[in-house]
Design an enzyme around this catalytic site. Structure first.
Site, PDB file in Angstrom:
ATOM      1  N   LYS A 126      41.395 112.724  44.979  1.00  0.00           N
ATOM      2  CA  LYS A 126      41.477 113.505  46.230  1.00  0.00           C
ATOM      3  C   LYS A 126      42.690 114.414  46.129  1.00  0.00           C
ATOM      4  O   LYS A 126      43.634 114.128  45.396  1.00  0.00           O
ATOM      5  CB  LYS A 126      41.649 112.566  47.423  1.00  0.00           C
ATOM      6  CG  LYS A 126      41.213 113.166  48.727  1.00  0.00           C
ATOM      7  CD  LYS A 126      39.731 112.959  48.945  1.00  0.00           C
ATOM      8  CE  LYS A 126      39.224 113.668  50.180  1.00  0.00           C
ATOM      9  NZ  LYS A 126      37.848 113.245  50.505  1.00  0.00           N
ATOM     10  N   ASP A 166      36.892 119.326  51.962  1.00  0.00           N
ATOM     11  CA  ASP A 166      37.143 118.258  52.942  1.00  0.00           C
ATOM     12  C   ASP A 166      37.601 119.027  54.194  1.00  0.00           C
ATOM     13  O   ASP A 166      37.303 120.223  54.323  1.00  0.00           O
ATOM     14  CB  ASP A 166      38.210 117.269  52.416  1.00  0.00           C
ATOM     15  CG  ASP A 166      38.225 115.950  53.197  1.00  0.00           C
ATOM     16  OD1 ASP A 166      37.411 115.073  52.900  1.00  0.00           O
ATOM     17  OD2 ASP A 166      39.052 115.796  54.121  1.00  0.00           O
TER      18      ASP A 166
HETATM   19  N1  GLU Z   1      35.398 115.227  50.947  1.00  0.00           N
HETATM   20  C1  GLU Z   1      34.135 114.571  50.839  1.00  0.00           C
HETATM   21  C2  GLU Z   1      34.311 113.074  50.908  1.00  0.00           C
HETATM   22  O1  GLU Z   1      35.171 112.611  51.623  1.00  0.00           O
HETATM   23  C3  GLU Z   1      33.299 115.060  49.662  1.00  0.00           C
HETATM   24  C4  GLU Z   1      33.945 115.005  48.325  1.00  0.00           C
HETATM   25  C5  GLU Z   1      33.137 115.683  47.213  1.00  0.00           C
HETATM   26  O2  GLU Z   1      32.103 116.239  47.454  1.00  0.00           O
HETATM   27  O3  GLU Z   1      33.616 115.604  46.075  1.00  0.00           O
HETATM   28  O4  GLU Z   1      33.621 112.287  50.319  1.00  0.00           O
END
Ligand code: GLU
Length: 446
Positions: A126, A166
């Site tokens: 992340k 996100d």
């Molecule tokens: N931010 C999204 C999550 O919390 C998607 C992450 C992504 O697609 O890599 O899972």
């Protein structure tokens, strides 16, 4: 908590002092792993638990950029590459003033287990920045994204780390970052980012995926308890990407969504939220949700501040942000007769709220299971990029639906297997953990 696990958590708290959100996420997972360690003590060997809670790599960097008045601004950028046992690090980027290392680590940690539950070959990571996109011009957002990528590009790649969106990062921001990556590397490497636009390597259904996926999970969870979706009153917090597409799918299944919100307050519309209006306000005008009530005067009301969870409902879908639903809100929901809750956001319910749902025996789907549809569709985007293919909407949505049902079933079966039927939190944590732990053991001490 199991006595073998207590010292692991104590060490996490000591070595990551002050990182409240990360402690919370780690505690929640460790608290459910006792029965797994009892059944298979090998998982506690070779510091596997300690290693799974320690990111493989943490990158923190300066992001300077110039605003429209020519003033130099400065933010902090993050990428936490948490675990790559199952595949390249995968997870979104969040641009929000609250972003700090604790938040990025809690999100990265959750992502490991979420991604494992999808059954697809993706590790967990992340990132993001404390940049506040609110009120910034398109030019400012572009210059910020370019500066952010000017550092990030050296750490990512289709086989290494694949960021996506996100909070605060949508298709526009992914576009600016993809453009800068392409320019710096001279590579049209589609699989380096997901959440791209359809004309430049994106996947159909990715925009809708987190919201749709949460509702597919909810549907399966209700059906497993012989309950129906049709005619239910639903409260959805938030009005961003997750909330909007959750509302869309809920409405298509005959549920009545009566409230949604943003950080200023919430709107209630007993006739059912007019989704086209919400989309126009949020996606086109980039305005506040309060203007919804102005435009539907007499039919809806805006409540400034306050708690959206005071609105009586059968089903609650927290789709805004972490810790948005506390113990008090949980008690109100239960008192008002709520039968089920599915998390569209990451860790929106506090530990106190989770405890109350468990005690009241309401259906409760944790985000790392119910909101996995976004990242699962990102993995489908990577598949399409790798094969230089592009699937239809129907085909992609079908895959998403199947994935969400299988995540549901895996959580339900795991909970049952460990003697905790109906406990989706335990099912998700244990199911995700076993998959990652098995891969880590196979790959040796790395
Ligand atoms: N931010 C999204 C999550 O919390 C998607 C992450 C992504 O697609 O890599 O899972």
């Amino acid at each position: 908590m199991d006595e073998k696990l207590e010292p692991v958590l104590a060490e996490i708290e000591r070595r990551n002092a002050g990182e409240m959100e990360f402690h919370q996420a780690a505690r929640e997972v460790l608290e459910t792993l006792g029965p797994v360690i009892a059944r298979n003590p090998d998982y506690a060997k070779d510091s596997l638990l300690e290693r799974i809670c320690e990111p493989e790599r943490q990158i923190i960097f300066r992001v300077p950029w110039i605003d429209d008045n020519g003033k130099v601004r400065m933010n902090r950028g993050f990428r936490v590459e948490f675990n790559s046992a199952l595949g390249p690090y995968k997870g979104g980027l969040r641009f929000h003033p609250s972003v700090n290392i604790s938040i990025v680590k809690f999100l990265g940690f959750e992502q490991i287990f979420k991604n494992a539950l999808t059954g697809l070959p993706i590790g967990g990571g992340k990132g993001g920045s404390d940049f506040d996109p609110r009120g910034r011009s398109e030019g400012e957002v572009m210059r910020f994204c370019q500066s952010f990528m000017t550092e990030l590009y050296r750490h990512i790649g289709e086989y290494t780390d694949v960021p996506a969106g996100d909070i605060g990062v949508g298709q526009r921001e992914i576009g600016f970052m993809f453009g800068q990556y392409k320019r710096i590397t001279n590579r049209y490497e589609s699989g380096v980012l997901t959440g791209k636009g359809l004309r430049w390597g994106g996947s159909r259904v990715r925009t809708e995926a987190t919201g749709y996926g949460t509702v597919f999970f909810l549907k399966r969870m209700l059906e497993a308890s012989s309950k129906l979706m049709e005619g239910r009153r639903v409260v959805v917090s938030g009005s961003g990407n997750v909330a909007v597409y959750a509302i869309e799918k809920l409405q298509s299944m005959g549920a009545i969504v009566v409230a949604c919100s943003d950080s200023d307050g919430y709107v209630v519309d007993d006739d059912g939220i007019d989704l086209a209006l919400v989309k126009d306000i949020k996606e086109v005008r980039r305005d506040r949700i309060s203007s919804y009530a102005d435009e539907r005067a007499g039919k809806s009301r805006f409540v400034k501040g306050g708690s959206i969870w005071d609105v009586p409902c059968d089903i609650a879908l927290p789709c805004a942000t972490q810790n948005e639903l506390d113990g008090k809100a949980a008690s109100t929901l239960i008192k008002n007769g709520m039968i089920a809750l599915a998390e569209g956001a990451n860790m929106p319910c506090t530990p106190d709220a989770q405890r109350k749902f468990r005690e009241a025996d309401v259906l409760y789907a944790p985000g790392k299971a119910s909101n996995a549809g976004g990242v699962a569709t990102s993995a489908l985007e990577m598949q399409q990029n790798a094969s230089r293919d592009s699937w239809t909407f129907a085909q992609t949505e079908q895959r998403l639906e199947t994935i969400m049902y299988s995540i549901h079933d895996r959580c339900a079966e795991t909970a049952e297997d460990y003697g905790m039927p109906g406990n989706y939190v335990a099912g998700a944590n244990i199911g995700g953990f076993i998959r990652v732990a098995e891969a880590m053991r196979a790959l040796g001490v790395i």
